[in-house]
Design a protein around this motif. Structure first.
Motif, PDB file in Angstrom:
ATOM      1  N   LEU A 245       0.830  -1.201   0.000  1.00  0.00           N
ATOM      2  CA  LEU A 245       0.000   0.000   0.000  1.00  0.00           C
ATOM      3  C   LEU A 245       0.864   1.251   0.000  1.00  0.00           C
ATOM      4  N   LYS A 246       1.917   1.266   0.795  1.00  0.00           N
ATOM      5  CA  LYS A 246       2.786   2.446   0.834  1.00  0.00           C
ATOM      6  C   LYS A 246       3.491   2.659  -0.509  1.00  0.00           C
ATOM      7  N   ARG A 247       3.912   1.567  -1.140  1.00  0.00           N
ATOM      8  CA  ARG A 247       4.547   1.712  -2.463  1.00  0.00           C
ATOM      9  C   ARG A 247       3.547   2.260  -3.475  1.00  0.00           C
ATOM     10  N   ALA A 248       2.306   1.789  -3.407  1.00  0.00           N
ATOM     11  CA  ALA A 248       1.286   2.258  -4.339  1.00  0.00           C
ATOM     12  C   ALA A 248       0.987   3.734  -4.129  1.00  0.00           C
ATOM     13  N   VAL A 249       0.966   4.168  -2.875  1.00  0.00           N
ATOM     14  CA  VAL A 249       0.740   5.582  -2.588  1.00  0.00           C
ATOM     15  C   VAL A 249       1.898   6.417  -3.104  1.00  0.00           C
ATOM     16  N   GLU A 250       3.122   5.937  -2.921  1.00  0.00           N
ATOM     17  CA  GLU A 250       4.290   6.671  -3.403  1.00  0.00           C
ATOM     18  C   GLU A 250       4.242   6.827  -4.917  1.00  0.00           C
ATOM     19  N   GLU A 251       3.855   5.770  -5.608  1.00  0.00           N
ATOM     20  CA  GLU A 251       3.726   5.854  -7.064  1.00  0.00           C
ATOM     21  C   GLU A 251       2.627   6.826  -7.466  1.00  0.00           C
ATOM     22  N   ALA A 252       1.541   6.839  -6.731  1.00  0.00           N
ATOM     23  CA  ALA A 252       0.442   7.749  -7.045  1.00  0.00           C
ATOM     24  C   ALA A 252       0.851   9.198  -6.836  1.00  0.00           C
TER      25      ALA A 252
END
Length: 334
Positions: A245-252
């Protein structure tokens, strides 16, 4: 007829004490359309409606059981515990279905719990099993309905309260929300929930299969295999989901224009190191309207967000084997 009336007219039918030990439930179900339609249909197939509903239980394998590949575990556990699968069908848990199913308990559900449930319950089909206790299988307390016995052996919602031997212990102790399986508490609930899961045509087939009494464990496994072929497997553990989830937020963040939304997401992501930090991250994602992976949101959210409104009681609570034994003793003494 029920005691509650308007201008001397009853709200609904009298419900047999053989179907529920809770007088309040018997009043409420007497005017509940799901219960009434299900029982009316069953009565066209057997003269012994009360007996059927006492001898049979139902078990719902939710989408979290499907993606975590726990259908075979459940079928094996039922066999060890002396429960024969006599009907098995797929169903879809839409948001409306979920609210109908837990209508008398979800007055306790927080907005966060409802929102998380909507994220995963409609991701794929679920499986409903109808079971009965084999005479040669595990012994049950005398005369106690199969649904009551199965619910007690299934184990509690709280993952920390589960113990070896219970179904929910065997299938995985993930979170309060991701508990994988559900069972109706007592005979009246079996009828009502089958009335929710299935329309009239499919429910007719389910009842007919259960009345035939043949072992349908092979069909249950087949349904599981088909669903496994349709739906990717998921790890429901917290730590991997939180990292994804944190990686996905960083990408977003990289795709967002500079501003308050991106700043809030970045701050929440960097703070996501404990329960409060992960809660802040989930809420920031929701405010930003990011379409992130539903399962990761549910896994993390179910660990860190409030699930139960405090200071309230459910409209209808659960019942235990002990409750039923006392109910039967009181009935016999009258």
């Amino acid at each position: 007829m029920t005691d509650d009336t308007t201008n001397g007219r009853p709200f609904g039918d009298d419900i047999s004490p053989a179907l529920s030990c809770d007088p309040r439930k018997r009043v409420l179900f007497g005017s509940d359309t799901y219960f009434l339609e299900s029982v009316e249909q069953l009565a066209t197939l057997t003269a012994d409606v009360d007996g059927f509903l006492n001898r049979h239980a139902a078990l719902l394998l939710k989408p979290d059981a499907v993606v975590s590949r726990q259908l075979p575990t459940t079928v094996d556990w039922l066999a060890r515990e002396g429960f024969r699968i006599v009907a098995a069908e797929r169903t879809r848990l839409t948001p409306n279905t979920v609210r109908a199913l837990w209508y008398f308990q979800w007055n306790l559900a927080t907005p966060e719990r409802r929102r998380l449930a909507d994220l995963f319950t409609d991701t794929c089909d679920a499986v409903v099993l109808v079971v009965r206790q084999d005479a040669d299988g595990a012994e049950a307390p005398p005369s106690v309905p199969a649904s009551v016995v199965l619910t007690e052996r299934k184990g509690p919602t709280d993952p920390l309260a589960r113990v070896p031997g219970q179904l929910r212990y065997a299938t995985g102790r993930y979170s309060y929300l991701l508990n994988l399986v559900h069972t109706p508490d007592e005979p009246a609930d079996v009828a009502r929930e089958l009335g929710i899961y299935f329309g009239a045509a499919l429910r007719q087939l389910v009842y007919a299969s259960a009345l035939a009494g043949e072992d349908q464990s092979a069909r249950a496994r087949e349904l599981g295999e088909r669903l496994h072929a349709e739906v990717p497997e998921r790890d429901l553990s917290f730590e991997p989901a939180a990292e994804r989830l944190k990686r996905a937020v960083e990408e977003a963040e990289e795709s967002l224009a500079p501003g308050a939304v991106r700043d809030e997401l970045r701050a929440a992501r960097l703070a996501a190191r404990d329960q409060e930090g992960h809660r802040r991250l989930i809420e920031a994602v929701w405010r930003a309207g990011l379409p992130l992976d539903a399962w990761d949101m549910v896994i993390v959210g179910s660990h860190v967000l409030p699930m139960k409104r405090k200071g309230l009681a459910p409209v209808l609570g659960g019942v235990s084997v002990s409750d039923w034994q006392h109910h039967l003793a009181r009935s016999a003494a009258r």
